[in-house]
Design a protein around this motif. Structure first.
Motif, mmCIF file in Angstrom:
data_model
loop_
_atom_site.group_PDB
_atom_site.id
_atom_site.type_symbol
_atom_site.label_atom_id
_atom_site.label_comp_id
_atom_site.label_asym_id
_atom_site.label_seq_id
_atom_site.Cartn_x
_atom_site.Cartn_y
_atom_site.Cartn_z
ATOM 1 N N SER A 23 -15.014 57.595 70.481
ATOM 2 C CA SER A 23 -14.242 56.648 71.160
ATOM 3 C C SER A 23 -14.218 55.209 70.808
ATOM 4 O O SER A 23 -15.187 54.647 70.466
ATOM 5 N N VAL A 24 -12.916 54.763 70.555
ATOM 6 C CA VAL A 24 -12.812 53.580 69.719
ATOM 7 C C VAL A 24 -11.829 52.377 70.830
ATOM 8 O O VAL A 24 -11.032 52.977 71.145
ATOM 9 N N SER A 25 -12.109 51.350 70.791
ATOM 10 C CA SER A 25 -11.444 50.321 71.559
ATOM 11 C C SER A 25 -10.232 49.503 70.813
ATOM 12 O O SER A 25 -10.551 49.401 69.580
ATOM 13 N N CYS A 26 -8.930 49.507 71.289
ATOM 14 C CA CYS A 26 -7.923 48.934 70.610
ATOM 15 C C CYS A 26 -8.133 47.249 70.657
ATOM 16 O O CYS A 26 -8.416 46.760 71.833
ATOM 17 N N PRO A 27 -8.168 46.789 69.443
ATOM 18 C CA PRO A 27 -8.197 45.172 69.573
ATOM 19 C C PRO A 27 -6.980 44.489 70.311
ATOM 20 O O PRO A 27 -7.208 43.399 70.684
ATOM 21 N N GLN A 28 -5.829 45.190 70.508
ATOM 22 C CA GLN A 28 -4.675 44.542 70.965
ATOM 23 C C GLN A 28 -4.763 44.805 72.513
ATOM 24 O O GLN A 28 -4.653 43.782 73.404
ATOM 25 N N CYS A 29 -4.751 45.731 73.064
ATOM 26 C CA CYS A 29 -4.841 46.148 74.547
ATOM 27 C C CYS A 29 -6.496 46.285 75.236
ATOM 28 O O CYS A 29 -6.321 46.406 76.344
ATOM 29 N N ALA A 30 -7.289 46.662 74.192
ATOM 30 C CA ALA A 30 -8.594 46.701 74.736
ATOM 31 C C ALA A 30 -8.765 48.102 75.597
ATOM 32 O O ALA A 30 -10.017 48.495 75.992
ATOM 33 N N LYS A 31 -7.825 48.880 75.447
ATOM 34 C CA LYS A 31 -8.138 50.447 76.033
ATOM 35 C C LYS A 31 -8.681 51.253 75.022
ATOM 36 O O LYS A 31 -8.644 51.234 73.827
ATOM 37 N N LYS A 32 -9.646 52.331 75.591
ATOM 38 C CA LYS A 32 -10.456 53.099 74.532
ATOM 39 C C LYS A 32 -9.542 54.279 74.417
ATOM 40 O O LYS A 32 -8.982 54.873 75.231
ATOM 41 N N ASN B 52 -12.606 54.615 57.195
ATOM 42 C CA ASN B 52 -12.221 53.353 57.534
ATOM 43 C C ASN B 52 -10.710 53.237 57.503
ATOM 44 O O ASN B 52 -10.034 52.544 56.729
ATOM 45 N N LYS B 53 -10.077 54.538 58.068
ATOM 46 C CA LYS B 53 -8.750 54.798 57.925
ATOM 47 C C LYS B 53 -8.210 53.719 58.928
ATOM 48 O O LYS B 53 -8.795 53.695 59.828
ATOM 49 N N LYS B 54 -6.943 53.581 58.909
ATOM 50 C CA LYS B 54 -6.029 52.996 59.851
ATOM 51 C C LYS B 54 -5.997 53.868 61.162
ATOM 52 O O LYS B 54 -5.488 55.070 60.888
ATOM 53 N N LEU B 55 -6.124 53.403 62.364
ATOM 54 C CA LEU B 55 -5.952 54.152 63.684
ATOM 55 C C LEU B 55 -4.716 53.756 64.404
ATOM 56 O O LEU B 55 -4.241 52.351 64.345
ATOM 57 N N CYS C 216 -0.424 51.189 73.111
ATOM 58 C CA CYS C 216 0.448 50.038 73.076
ATOM 59 C C CYS C 216 0.875 50.241 71.363
ATOM 60 O O CYS C 216 1.647 49.467 70.923
ATOM 61 N N ASN C 217 0.603 51.394 70.624
ATOM 62 C CA ASN C 217 1.131 51.739 69.366
ATOM 63 C C ASN C 217 0.880 50.722 68.340
ATOM 64 O O ASN C 217 1.599 50.697 67.158
ATOM 65 N N THR C 218 -0.193 50.255 68.413
ATOM 66 C CA THR C 218 -0.790 49.141 67.561
ATOM 67 C C THR C 218 -1.511 49.960 66.324
ATOM 68 O O THR C 218 -2.481 50.742 66.714
ATOM 69 N N LEU C 219 -1.333 49.698 65.106
ATOM 70 C CA LEU C 219 -1.845 50.103 64.058
ATOM 71 C C LEU C 219 -3.371 49.231 63.664
ATOM 72 O O LEU C 219 -3.086 47.852 63.742
ATOM 73 N N PHE C 220 -4.579 49.664 63.548
ATOM 74 C CA PHE C 220 -6.021 48.930 63.309
ATOM 75 C C PHE C 220 -7.028 49.568 62.592
ATOM 76 O O PHE C 220 -6.724 50.956 62.353
ATOM 77 N N LEU C 221 -7.663 48.902 62.116
ATOM 78 C CA LEU C 221 -8.842 49.520 61.536
ATOM 79 C C LEU C 221 -9.805 49.542 62.473
ATOM 80 O O LEU C 221 -10.165 48.719 63.199
ATOM 81 N N SER C 222 -10.982 50.663 62.151
ATOM 82 C CA SER C 222 -11.797 51.031 63.290
ATOM 83 C C SER C 222 -12.940 50.023 63.333
ATOM 84 O O SER C 222 -13.537 49.799 64.165
ATOM 85 N N ASN C 223 -13.287 49.411 62.256
ATOM 86 C CA ASN C 223 -14.201 48.418 61.945
ATOM 87 C C ASN C 223 -14.204 46.883 62.012
ATOM 88 O O ASN C 223 -14.899 46.187 61.589
ATOM 89 N N ASN D 292 -2.846 43.068 62.914
ATOM 90 C CA ASN D 292 -2.277 44.188 63.644
ATOM 91 C C ASN D 292 -0.684 44.500 63.363
ATOM 92 O O ASN D 292 0.060 43.522 63.320
ATOM 93 N N PHE D 293 -0.359 45.605 63.455
ATOM 94 C CA PHE D 293 0.923 45.982 63.181
ATOM 95 C C PHE D 293 1.572 46.976 64.380
ATOM 96 O O PHE D 293 0.815 48.031 64.670
ATOM 97 N N SER D 294 2.663 46.650 64.988
ATOM 98 C CA SER D 294 2.978 47.174 66.144
ATOM 99 C C SER D 294 4.482 47.951 65.671
ATOM 100 O O SER D 294 5.171 47.639 64.870
#
Length: 64
Positions: A15-24, A35-38, A43-50, A59-61
């Motif tokens: 389980s990983v939290s999104c830095p944009q919307c904070a949902k898990k 360390n791949k992009k998730l 919210c369809n945001t691309l982010f790194l897990s760490n 962040n890229f939407s």
């Protein structure tokens, strides 16, 4: 190959939290460890897990 749920003895999902919307959401343990992009399914945001929670990562939407 079928992924087992987090409750099983061998966990393939984490389980990983999104830095944009904070949902898990659940993502592959291998992708998180490499360390791949998730992508956030909410919210369809691309982010790194760490990425650190205190700073604002780039962040890229995918929304149009």
């Amino acid at each position: 190959m079928l992924n087992k749920r987090k409750d099983g003895p061998k966990s393939f999902l984490v389980s990983v939290s999104c830095p944009q919307c904070a949902k898990k959401s659940e993502h592959s343990t291998a992708r998180v460890n490499k360390n791949k992009k998730l992508i956030c399914p909410f919210c369809n945001t691309l982010f790194l897990s760490n990425s650190p929670a205190s700073s604002s990562p780039a962040n890229f939407s995918l929304r149009k």
